[in-house]
Design an enzyme around this catalytic site. Structure first.
Site, PDB file in Angstrom:
ATOM      1  N   LYS A 162       3.535   0.525  -5.263  1.00 52.92           N
ATOM      2  CA  LYS A 162       4.051   1.887  -5.486  1.00 52.92           C
ATOM      3  C   LYS A 162       3.940   2.703  -4.201  1.00 52.92           C
ATOM      4  CE  LYS A 162       3.002   1.571 -10.374  1.00 52.92           C
ATOM      5  NZ  LYS A 162       2.067   1.770 -11.484  1.00 52.92           N
TER       6      LYS A 162
ATOM      7  N   GLN B 172      -3.352   5.055 -12.287  1.00 52.18           N
ATOM      8  CA  GLN B 172      -3.109   3.658 -12.644  1.00 52.18           C
ATOM      9  C   GLN B 172      -3.971   3.271 -13.850  1.00 52.18           C
ATOM     10  OE1 GLN B 172      -0.729   1.620 -11.135  1.00 52.18           O
ATOM     11  NE2 GLN B 172      -1.197   0.296 -12.864  1.00 52.18           N
TER      12      GLN B 172
ATOM     13  N   ASP C  87       4.964   9.316 -14.781  1.00 49.68           N
ATOM     14  CA  ASP C  87       4.867   8.101 -15.599  1.00 49.68           C
ATOM     15  C   ASP C  87       5.530   8.318 -16.968  1.00 49.68           C
ATOM     16  OD1 ASP C  87       3.936   5.649 -14.866  1.00 49.68           O
ATOM     17  OD2 ASP C  87       1.811   6.132 -15.110  1.00 49.68           O
TER      18      ASP C  87
END
Ligand code: NAP
Length: 300
Positions: A54, A98, A121
């Site tokens: 990412k 994460q 997200d």
């Protein structure tokens, strides 16, 4: 008939080229640089590799990007404080924590703490709710990536029988929801969702024009469970061993070799849904930057 391979890698490449131009324009015309922070707690190898990918994508696109590594034993309170800090940081438009987090931290509290306008997200209940009622919002990256893949591969979704295997909050439920919405070009499908309580999964999967599998079980869908001409999106990423060089050997939730002989199109693992997930995170961050700059965007 061997299936057409829907390459997430190739589609991702196209989209990242488009995003790169958009970022350049945002910088030149509006003085806006999309900013993304990825927060990693501990050093779970899979999480480290996801966060690294990412960060690399963000860097390649010219974002302002911050990698924030925190120790495994960080307290829940300290992590919530850190999120608050990034919520208030004007250079940061997107916050990604994460997952999974260590057991002593309540993931729900962490997701709720992220400002929904920085929730790239798409996991915050405000965004999930907006998605369900069809309002503009940050869409969760993996389902969004699947929609874009279907669209760019020219798959006819309108009116199709879609079967989704798996009902997780990050893949199964949102992708099922998005595909049943009255939306074109990718939507307006008739959607069935299978899970471990489904009595006869093959009965459903054999009816699918489009089969999306996110079960987290290696090769749970085999050739006898699909019809000729099906389009298969394999979301699964299963580590089934390591090469002598120490690289993970991956396989999907679909038995690729046998199913590709019957399918019209299929995504590979790796190189299918995975790259799309990261690309849609980048897309969401660009949209977040536009949102914070008061520019027209797709998320509000
Ligand atoms: P998850 O939270 O473990 O959910 C799996 C779902 O599949 C559950 O709903 C479960 O049913 C169902 N299921 C499991 N075994 C089944 C079976 N034999 N028959 C029917 N249903 C079954 O997994 P997830 O987070 O959705 O992830 C799924 C897979 O996608 C994993 O391999 C994950 O690594 C991968 N993934 C990939 C990406 C990417 O970017 N490529 C992103 C996210 C996830 P119950 O609800 O009844 O337990």
């Amino acid at each position: 008939m061997a299936a057409k391979i829907i390459s997430g890698k190739e589609i991702s490449k196209e989209i990242r080229e488009e995003l790169k131009k958009e970022v350049q324009e945002l910088k030149e015309k509006h003085g806006v640089t999309p900013g993304l922070v990825t927060i990693l707690v501990g050093n779970n190898p899979a999480s480290v590799s996801y966060v690294t990918a990412k960060q690399k994508a963000a860097h390649d696109l010219g974002f302002y990007s911050v990698q924030d590594n925190q120790p495994e034993d960080i307290s829940e309170e300290a992590l919530l404080d850190l999120i608050k800090k990034y919520n208030e940081d004007p250079k940061i438009h997107g916050i990604l924590v994460q997952l999974p987090l260590p057991k002593h931290i309540d993931e729900r509290k962490v997701i709720y703490a992220i400002d929904p306008r920085k929730d790239v997200d798409g996991f915050h209940p405000v965004n999930v709710g907006k998605m369900v009622i069809g309002e503009p919002c940050f869409l969760p990256c993996t389902p969004h990536g699947i929609l874009v893949m279907l669209e760019r591969a020219g798959v006819e979704v309108d009116g199709a029988e879609v079967v989704v295997v798996g009902r997780s909050n990050i893949v199964g439920k949102p992708v099922a929801n998005l595909l049943l919405q009255k939306r074109k070009p990718v939507g307006n499908a008739t959607v069935t969702v299978c899970h471990t309580g489904t009595r006869d999964m093959a009965f459903h999967t054999r009816r699918a024009d489009i089969l999306i599998v996110a079960a987290g079980r290696p090769k749970v869908v085999t050739a006898d469970m699909v019809k000729e001409g099906v389009v298969v999106i394999d979301v699964g990423v299963n580590r089934i061993g390591t090469t002598p060089e120490g690289k993970a050997i991956l396989c999907g939730d679909v038995d690729f070799e046998s199913v590709k002989e019957k399918a019209a199109a299929i995504t590979p693992v790796p190189g299918g849904v995975g790259p799309m997930t990261i690309t849609m995170l980048m897309k969401n961050t660009v949209e977040a930057a536009k949102l914070w700059a008061g520019l027209p965007c797709e998320v509000a």
